[in-house]
Write an enzyme that holds these catalytic residues in place. Sequence first.
Site, PDB file in Angstrom:
ATOM      1  N   GLU A 144       0.801  -1.224   0.000  1.00  0.00           N
ATOM      2  CA  GLU A 144       0.000   0.000   0.000  1.00  0.00           C
ATOM      3  C   GLU A 144       0.836   1.277   0.000  1.00  0.00           C
ATOM      4  O   GLU A 144       0.826   2.046   0.979  1.00  0.00           O
ATOM      5  CB  GLU A 144      -0.958   0.024   1.191  1.00  0.00           C
ATOM      6  N   GLU A 315      -6.935  -7.423  -0.529  1.00  0.00           N
ATOM      7  CA  GLU A 315      -7.445  -7.478   0.846  1.00  0.00           C
ATOM      8  C   GLU A 315      -8.918  -7.079   0.823  1.00  0.00           C
ATOM      9  O   GLU A 315      -9.247  -5.981   0.376  1.00  0.00           O
ATOM     10  CB  GLU A 315      -6.678  -6.512   1.756  1.00  0.00           C
TER      11      GLU A 315
HETATM   12  C1  GAL Z   1      -4.593  -2.442   4.999  1.00  0.00           C
HETATM   13  C2  GAL Z   1      -3.214  -3.050   5.168  1.00  0.00           C
HETATM   14  C3  GAL Z   1      -3.244  -4.289   6.008  1.00  0.00           C
HETATM   15  C4  GAL Z   1      -4.074  -4.083   7.232  1.00  0.00           C
HETATM   16  C5  GAL Z   1      -5.450  -3.671   6.827  1.00  0.00           C
HETATM   17  C6  GAL Z   1      -6.385  -3.482   7.981  1.00  0.00           C
HETATM   18  O1  GAL Z   1      -4.520  -1.084   4.750  1.00  0.00           O
HETATM   19  O2  GAL Z   1      -2.635  -3.341   3.925  1.00  0.00           O
HETATM   20  O3  GAL Z   1      -1.922  -4.623   6.374  1.00  0.00           O
HETATM   21  O4  GAL Z   1      -3.489  -3.105   8.018  1.00  0.00           O
HETATM   22  O5  GAL Z   1      -5.381  -2.462   6.134  1.00  0.00           O
HETATM   23  O6  GAL Z   1      -7.665  -3.085   7.549  1.00  0.00           O
END
Ligand code: GAL
Length: 629
Positions: A144, A315
């Site tokens: 990110e 994610e």
């Molecule tokens: C994203 C990140 C993850 C985790 C997640 C939590 O921004 O890539 O590592 O922190 O958020 O929602």
Amino acid sequence: MKRTLGVCYYPEHWPEDRWAIDAAQMIEAGLSWVRVGEFAWSRLEPSPGDLQLDWLERAINVLGDAGLQVVLGTPTATPPRWMLDKHPDMLALDAQGQTRGFGSRRHYCFSHEGYIAESRRITEILAKRFAKNPHLHAWQTDNEYGCHETILSYSDAAKRAFQDWCAQTYQSPAALNRAWGNIFWSMEYDSFEQIGLPNLTVTEPNPSHVLAFRRFSSDQVVRFNRVQTDVLRAHTDAPLIHNYMGRVTDFDHYDVGEDLDIASWDSYPIGFLSDRLEGSPEHKARYLRQGDPDMQAFHHDLYRAVGKGRWWIMEQQPGPVNWAPYNPAPLPGMGRLWAWEAFAHGAEAVLYFRWRQAPFAQEQMHAGLLRPDAAPAPALDEARQVANELAALPDVDIGQSRVALIFDYVSCWAWEAQPQGADFDMFRLAFETYRAARRLGLSLDIVSPDADLSTYDLVLAPGLLETPDSLQKYKGIALIGPRTGSKTAELSIPTPMGPNIKGLDCTVARVESMPPTAQVDLENGGAFLHWFEELEGNAEVSLRTSTGAPAIMRAEGLHYIAGWPNAASYVDIIEDLATQANIPTERLPSGLRVRDTCSHRFWINYAPEAVTYQGKTIASADVLWDARD
Ligand code: GAL
């Protein structure tokens, strides 16, 4: 194409004898992908040069032997503590000159040569060790870029690199002075070494200086990422991916995407509704447990462009997150709906974040597919259901949409450097344009200003710094503006003044911005908010304000719009243009969205109530689909 599911997993968080149990359970739930490694540097290299890679190899093998395909992340978003002893000046500085210290993540400056070398080194170590591992099927670079506002750094390293960038870009201080208009307020430079970063000035810095710094900062991200992709390409043919974020516009994702094979993004619909979207309290209450009905789709369409057609969700929110001001639980079914919406927009894979909720540290309140005690959390069954449905569905053929929305990162930076009105935000303008089109049942492609527009029947081009060549050549129906073509690449006013669209005799003579308490009424009962432009010229006026001033001017299919329409006006205006372009529209019930692909129509219900539409009843948080003839 086989569309698949997966999950993010942190073997370093759990005892080794748990890995095989987890892997078997992932397979049982129908998951195919597992991403590992992206924050594990302190365990891969506990002290400088002390490489401990065996555990990661065992983890990859356990997961792979169970039948999972592994994505390995480079761990450069979390340099270990010893790195700071080695490179004390590697941290970024914020605009106030404060160091952004150790103790969370993303604590590095993109311009620090020592850290860039460390990042190349660890990437090479991982590539050499794992590229040939048969279970490894994709790589993720870093994690990110831009999350936690980490693109802009005001460090000494950034300053030196910016001076070099200016020297290369402008060749002489005199040329830079001319480009930025530095005669104003005696800001002229004699040498590149005199040029500072545009922070800590007495009053606002020169917007041209700011825009140059933003272009530079974006180029530094491209460079940082390319260091890793160059190393990885030398060792592997597996696809290279980065996981981008929602509403992060601080670097040019199209540019980073050029060096990668697949774009992916991290979708947290409920967190985003709460922490990064404008919206009335009623809107936020209505979609509290579902997320905004257009936010996910916007990014799906954007990252399809960034990935040149190939994109994933790396994610996917599985339950309550921990990082928004309020963190409600999703309605039952949303873990399925979000995944299906992504597939309907062409995602090749959707990975949930994360497998098991961590009982420790910053994200201990962030849900996973398993609870902290390893019992199933609600999203696990939803993932299983998606996996079963995917297995039963013939593939979705995405095709091209008939409507394109041009989205440009440079324009985001330009209007941040020079908003001229507190509510003028490029993402917001583009998003409201997109939302209006979607409320009419339209499916869109989001494209860069360089894209070939000739195959689209309707093009939407709000807020672009310059009028792109692609639009100058375009012969179909287009809605251009507000603000499009109003500046030069250096953020000054061109002569002749904008928008300078070939064949459209229309000039913006003056602009005004308005607070939320004011608006410009239109003759048809609609209104412009935030922004209004006075237009001159001989082009036909197709819409006027209530006082008779031009609101839209047109020639052939090209329409220039002089303001930022409110939600209802935007729908009316786009409906009219879609009709001119022979594109059917339908006014959808609140909360319902449709997505048309070549093979299927999807109905996606974000409303908290069931919706009956065209003889179909779609339950709240449900998604239905039909094959198209
Ligand atoms: C994203 C990140 C993850 C985790 C997640 C939590 O921004 O890539 O590592 O922190 O958020 O929602």
